[in-house]
Design an enzyme around this catalytic site. Structure first.
Site, PDB file in Angstrom:
ATOM      1  N   SER A   1       6.131  -2.315   0.771  1.00  0.00           N
ATOM      2  CA  SER A   1       6.104  -1.158   0.367  1.00  0.00           C
ATOM      3  C   SER A   1       7.149  -0.652   1.280  1.00  0.00           C
ATOM      4  CB  SER A   1       4.765   0.003   1.259  1.00  0.00           C
ATOM      5  OG  SER A   1       4.090  -1.231   0.843  1.00  0.00           O
ATOM      6  N   THR A   2       8.292   1.013   0.870  1.00  0.00           N
ATOM      7  CA  THR A   2       9.361   1.101   1.581  1.00  0.00           C
ATOM      8  C   THR A   2       8.736   2.018   2.759  1.00  0.00           C
ATOM      9  OG1 THR A   2       9.649   2.080  -0.682  1.00  0.00           O
ATOM     10  CG2 THR A   2      11.000   3.066   1.729  1.00  0.00           C
TER      11      THR A   2
ATOM     12  N   PHE B   1       7.245  11.991 -14.140  1.00  0.00           N
ATOM     13  CA  PHE B   1       9.245  12.160 -13.408  1.00  0.00           C
ATOM     14  C   PHE B   1      10.035  12.005 -14.009  1.00  0.00           C
ATOM     15  CE2 PHE B   1      10.359   8.644 -11.511  1.00  0.00           C
ATOM     16  CZ  PHE B   1       9.508   7.434 -10.919  1.00  0.00           C
TER      17      PHE B   1
ATOM     18  N   VAL C   1       0.873  -1.108   0.232  1.00  0.00           N
ATOM     19  CA  VAL C   1       0.085  -0.008   0.197  1.00  0.00           C
ATOM     20  C   VAL C   1       1.110   1.382   0.505  1.00  0.00           C
ATOM     21  CG1 VAL C   1      -1.556  -1.137   0.722  1.00  0.00           C
ATOM     22  CG2 VAL C   1      -0.263   0.295   1.939  1.00  0.00           C
TER      23      VAL C   1
ATOM     24  N   LYS D   1      16.471  -0.496   2.620  1.00  0.00           N
ATOM     25  CA  LYS D   1      15.559   0.292   1.202  1.00  0.00           C
ATOM     26  C   LYS D   1      16.019   1.794   1.664  1.00  0.00           C
ATOM     27  CE  LYS D   1      12.131   0.892  -1.219  1.00  0.00           C
ATOM     28  NZ  LYS D   1      12.083   0.395  -2.787  1.00  0.00           N
ATOM     29  N   LEU D   2      15.947   2.024   2.720  1.00  0.00           N
ATOM     30  CA  LEU D   2      16.422   3.152   3.100  1.00  0.00           C
ATOM     31  C   LEU D   2      17.697   4.107   2.803  1.00  0.00           C
ATOM     32  CD1 LEU D   2      14.963   4.729   6.300  1.00  0.00           C
ATOM     33  CD2 LEU D   2      13.710   4.747   3.544  1.00  0.00           C
TER      34      LEU D   2
ATOM     35  N   THR E   1       4.106  10.348   2.861  1.00  0.00           N
ATOM     36  CA  THR E   1       5.063  11.597   3.891  1.00  0.00           C
ATOM     37  C   THR E   1       3.750  12.218   4.571  1.00  0.00           C
ATOM     38  OG1 THR E   1       6.932  11.829   2.033  1.00  0.00           O
ATOM     39  CG2 THR E   1       6.759  13.423   4.420  1.00  0.00           C
TER      40      THR E   1
ATOM     41  N   GLU F   1      11.303  -3.103  -2.113  1.00  0.00           N
ATOM     42  CA  GLU F   1      10.779  -4.053  -3.229  1.00  0.00           C
ATOM     43  C   GLU F   1      12.310  -2.620  -3.867  1.00  0.00           C
ATOM     44  OE1 GLU F   1       9.787  -6.205  -5.905  1.00  0.00           O
ATOM     45  OE2 GLU F   1      10.949  -4.584  -6.745  1.00  0.00           O
TER      46      GLU F   1
ATOM     47  N   CYS G   1       9.194   7.517  -4.237  1.00  0.00           N
ATOM     48  CA  CYS G   1      10.722   7.471  -3.612  1.00  0.00           C
ATOM     49  C   CYS G   1      11.503   7.770  -2.946  1.00  0.00           C
ATOM     50  CB  CYS G   1      11.192   6.229  -3.747  1.00  0.00           C
ATOM     51  SG  CYS G   1       9.462   4.745  -3.744  1.00  0.00           S
TER      52      CYS G   1
HETATM   53  C1  UDX Z   1      13.345   4.379  -7.102  1.00  0.00           C
HETATM   54  C2  UDX Z   1      14.904   3.512  -7.062  1.00  0.00           C
HETATM   55  O1  UDX Z   1      15.377   3.807  -8.568  1.00  0.00           O
HETATM   56  C3  UDX Z   1      14.310   2.226  -7.118  1.00  0.00           C
HETATM   57  O2  UDX Z   1      15.120   0.968  -6.487  1.00  0.00           O
HETATM   58  C4  UDX Z   1      13.216   2.005  -5.989  1.00  0.00           C
HETATM   59  O3  UDX Z   1      12.569   0.806  -6.021  1.00  0.00           O
HETATM   60  C5  UDX Z   1      12.307   3.059  -6.480  1.00  0.00           C
HETATM   61  O4  UDX Z   1      12.727   4.346  -6.478  1.00  0.00           O
HETATM   62  P1  UDX Z   1      12.373   5.561  -9.749  1.00  0.00           P
HETATM   63  O5  UDX Z   1      12.179   6.163  -8.498  1.00  0.00           O
HETATM   64  O6  UDX Z   1      10.857   4.103 -10.131  1.00  0.00           O
HETATM   65  O7  UDX Z   1      13.190   3.978  -8.416  1.00  0.00           O
HETATM   66  O8  UDX Z   1      13.080   5.790 -10.859  1.00  0.00           O
HETATM   67  P2  UDX Z   1      14.649   6.127 -10.698  1.00  0.00           P
HETATM   68  O9  UDX Z   1      15.141   5.028 -12.021  1.00  0.00           O
HETATM   69  O10 UDX Z   1      15.898   5.630  -9.335  1.00  0.00           O
HETATM   70  O11 UDX Z   1      14.441   7.448 -11.238  1.00  0.00           O
HETATM   71  C6  UDX Z   1      13.857   8.701 -10.080  1.00  0.00           C
HETATM   72  C7  UDX Z   1      14.710   9.572 -10.196  1.00  0.00           C
HETATM   73  O12 UDX Z   1      15.940  10.282 -10.690  1.00  0.00           O
HETATM   74  C8  UDX Z   1      14.169  10.425 -11.961  1.00  0.00           C
HETATM   75  O13 UDX Z   1      13.034  11.129 -11.635  1.00  0.00           O
HETATM   76  C9  UDX Z   1      15.043  10.302 -12.963  1.00  0.00           C
HETATM   77  O14 UDX Z   1      14.811  11.006 -13.891  1.00  0.00           O
HETATM   78  C10 UDX Z   1      16.097  11.052 -11.565  1.00  0.00           C
HETATM   79  N1  UDX Z   1      17.778  10.585 -12.354  1.00  0.00           N
HETATM   80  C11 UDX Z   1      18.350   9.084 -12.582  1.00  0.00           C
HETATM   81  C12 UDX Z   1      18.181  11.606 -12.762  1.00  0.00           C
HETATM   82  O15 UDX Z   1      17.643  12.907 -13.003  1.00  0.00           O
HETATM   83  N2  UDX Z   1      19.264  11.239 -13.079  1.00  0.00           N
HETATM   84  C13 UDX Z   1      20.227  10.060 -13.001  1.00  0.00           C
HETATM   85  O16 UDX Z   1      21.011   9.409 -14.098  1.00  0.00           O
HETATM   86  C14 UDX Z   1      19.548   8.823 -12.979  1.00  0.00           C
HETATM   87  P1  ADP Z   2       2.472   2.040  -4.640  1.00  0.00           P
HETATM   88  O1  ADP Z   2       3.908   3.115  -5.823  1.00  0.00           O
HETATM   89  O2  ADP Z   2       3.903   2.158  -3.577  1.00  0.00           O
HETATM   90  O3  ADP Z   2       2.586   0.981  -4.861  1.00  0.00           O
HETATM   91  P2  ADP Z   2       0.442   3.884  -5.398  1.00  0.00           P
HETATM   92  O4  ADP Z   2      -0.664   4.514  -4.875  1.00  0.00           O
HETATM   93  O5  ADP Z   2       0.543   3.334  -6.471  1.00  0.00           O
HETATM   94  O6  ADP Z   2       2.102   3.273  -4.742  1.00  0.00           O
HETATM   95  O7  ADP Z   2      -0.385   2.133  -4.771  1.00  0.00           O
HETATM   96  C1  ADP Z   2      -0.703   2.019  -3.328  1.00  0.00           C
HETATM   97  C2  ADP Z   2      -1.961   1.261  -3.017  1.00  0.00           C
HETATM   98  O8  ADP Z   2      -3.014   0.140  -2.421  1.00  0.00           O
HETATM   99  C3  ADP Z   2      -3.121   1.719  -4.121  1.00  0.00           C
HETATM  100  O9  ADP Z   2      -4.080   0.921  -5.132  1.00  0.00           O
HETATM  101  C4  ADP Z   2      -4.148   2.420  -2.519  1.00  0.00           C
HETATM  102  O10 ADP Z   2      -5.121   2.149  -3.113  1.00  0.00           O
HETATM  103  C5  ADP Z   2      -3.641   0.312  -1.837  1.00  0.00           C
HETATM  104  N1  ADP Z   2      -4.352   1.189  -1.075  1.00  0.00           N
HETATM  105  C6  ADP Z   2      -4.008   1.796   0.089  1.00  0.00           C
HETATM  106  N2  ADP Z   2      -4.756   0.964   1.594  1.00  0.00           N
HETATM  107  C7  ADP Z   2      -5.409   0.203   1.143  1.00  0.00           C
HETATM  108  C8  ADP Z   2      -6.390  -0.597   2.144  1.00  0.00           C
HETATM  109  N3  ADP Z   2      -6.049  -0.639   3.635  1.00  0.00           N
HETATM  110  N4  ADP Z   2      -6.647  -1.593   1.788  1.00  0.00           N
HETATM  111  C9  ADP Z   2      -6.605  -2.111   0.830  1.00  0.00           C
HETATM  112  N5  ADP Z   2      -5.673  -1.182  -0.694  1.00  0.00           N
HETATM  113  C10 ADP Z   2      -5.356   0.302  -0.494  1.00  0.00           C
END
Ligand code: UDX
Ligand code: ADP
Length: 451
Positions: free
Chosen positions: A129-130, A332, A88, A214-215, A92, A159, A270
């Protein structure tokens, strides 16, 4: 303990693709994805998936109806599962203790309560989730309210997929991390991944290390982006070229070449959230110097977005009042329809606040989504428009800003574009994603990040 039935709560950007790949790779395991959002579940059951990811359609098509199911019947899916992934959203916090920094665990808590009520027998709970370090403890506290006939193990299996490459990352992960206390539960989850991930890429640790890793991984990645973005400004000031610097630096095997692309600042669900969370936790544990160190990664990111918007305004003679500005890309990053924390949001906000007519084109993001993301901009209703193509967005524009590095922007015909734009028009390549030589040959004026 053997996992035969998996339920995933949360059908979002993480839960959906992750479960689709597990179901695809483990035909002997029944996988059910549930969500409180019925519209989302309905979309997962059609050909128009709610998440755009290259390759995802094919994976879902292979497994859906066979051993991959999308449902809104959460209680039933919890009761029948021997393993439940929690995917889920963990945004923040916006109010109360830690507002603006700490992670809002509301959805995790309500999910845990529902599991405590509906689960039967023994269930392995997997945090996907993170989450802040020590969340597993909180989940266990809630689960302790369940009847005595029920028992649980809580594992942390963060993840690491990146959006836009989710299927590839899931099918061929650098590593799978599983943290837990009970060896048997850890082993049961390891067995699931062993269906397609080589053994040496599966790491097992204690729960807290998994949560912290993860963090830490996201903080390191965000820090690299802020580092190269800080140097992009320095390159512009000195005449160095940020891509050349990144290449030279990245060839040092100790540093590595990835994540050194200067741009408009990082976005996504993230990085900002996780670094804020890290800052909050460091303050909480009495480590203000560590908190300040990581806070700077975020400040550099905010500065980069503002800096690019200011470059646009300065180069257009100090004012953009009433001028048409095309914003090419809103997601993004490329290959996703996700706009959470997209740097284009801040860019558009700055330009709208300065009085510009902003015309946005993104190949995968709908105008409804763009309007929702900019709803706090006072001039949004009047001055925000959308375009079906980059060419249409640039028609009569004084400037175009490349805000997302979509592949289709690499091959834009700048010669044709120049004839459509106002005389003396500017292109601002905030992602260094176009062919600068051919662009300059057309007479268009160019500003490029870190050049
Ligand atoms: C990130 C982590 O990579 C992933 O491991 C974690 O599970 C979730 O967060 P994500 O946010 O989906 O993934 O994409 P990512 O490819 O990491 O890019 C994040 C942002 O950084 C984007 O806006 C991207 O454009 C930017 N970015 C990335 C740059 O500006 N420069 C780079 O060299 C790499
Ligand atoms: P992520 O990028 O972490 O996958 P999203 O916002 O895309 O985040 O997805 C999270 C999903 O979790 C949403 O579709 C939201 O409706 C669902 N969710 C949140 N709380 C609950 C809950 N208590 N029961 C079922 N689904 C939930």
């Amino acid at each position: 303990m053997k996992i035969q039935k998996i339920t995933c709560i949360g059908a979002g950007y993480v839960g959906g693709p992750t479960m689709a790949v597990i179901a695809d790779r483990c035909p002997h395991i029944q996988v059910t994805v549930v969500d409180a959002n019925a519209e989302r579940i309905e979309a997962w059951n059609t050909d128009h998936l709610p998440v755009y990811e290259p390759g995802l359609d094919a994976v879902v098509k292979r497994a859906r109806g066979r051993n991959l199911h999308f449902s809104t019947n959460i209680d039933e899916a919890i009761a029948s599962a021997d393993c439940i992934f929690i995917s889920v959203n963990t945004p923040t916090k916006t109010e109360g203790e830690g507002a603006g920094k700490a992670c809002d665990l509301r959805f995790i808590e309500s999910c845990s309560r529902q599991i405590a009520r509906a689960a039967e027998n023994h269930t392995i709970i997997v945090e996907k989730s993170t989450l802040p370090v020590r969340t597993a403890e909180k989940i266990l506290e809630v689960l302790a309210t369940a009847g005595r006939e029920k028992s649980f193990d809580v594992l942390s299996n963060p993840e690491f997929l990146a959006e836009g490459t989710a299927v590839k990352d899931l099918e061929n992960p650098d590593r799978v991390l599983i943290g837990g206390q009970n060896e048997a539960a850890i082993q049961a989850l390891v067995e699931v991944y062993l269906n397609w991930v080589p053994k040496e890429r599966i790491l097992t640790t204690n729960v807290w290390s998994a949560e912290m890793s993860k963090l830490a991984a996201n903080a390191f990645l965000a820090q690299r982006v802020s580092s190269i973005n800080s140097l992009s400004a320095f390159c512009e000031a000195t005449g160095a070229d940020v891509d050349e610097v990144a290449r030279a630096v990245g060839m040092d095997t100790r540093i590595g070449s990835k994540f050194l692309k200067a741009g408009l600042g990082f976005g996504g669900s993230c990085f900002k959230k996780d670094v804020l969370n890290l800052v909050y936790l460091c303050e909480h544990y009495g480590l203000p110097e560590v908190a300040t160190y990581w806070q700077q990664v975020l400040e550099m990111n905010e500065w980069q977005k503002k800096r690019v918007a200011q470059k646009v305004i300065q180069n257009l003679g100090g004012t953009v009042q009433g001028k048409r500005i095309a914003v090419l890309g809103f997601a993004f990053k490329k290959d996703t329809n996700d706009t959470r924390e997209a740097p284009a949001i801040a860019l558009c906000e700055h330009l709208l606040a300065a009085g510009a007519n902003v015309v946005v084109h993104d190949p995968k993001v709908s105008f409804v989504k763009i309007q929702a993301d900019l709803k706090h901009s006072p001039f949004m209703a009047k001055n925000l428009h959308s375009a079906e193509s980059a060419e249409q967005a640039c028609q009569g524009a004084s400037a175009a800003v490349l805000a997302t590095e979509w592949d289709s922007f690499r091959h834009l015909d700048w010669k044709a574009m120049a004839t459509k734009m106002s005389a003396g028009a500017w292109i601002f390549d905030a992602r260094n994603c176009t062919d600068h030589r051919s662009l300059k040959a057309t007479g268009l004026k160019l500003w490029a990040v870190g050049k």
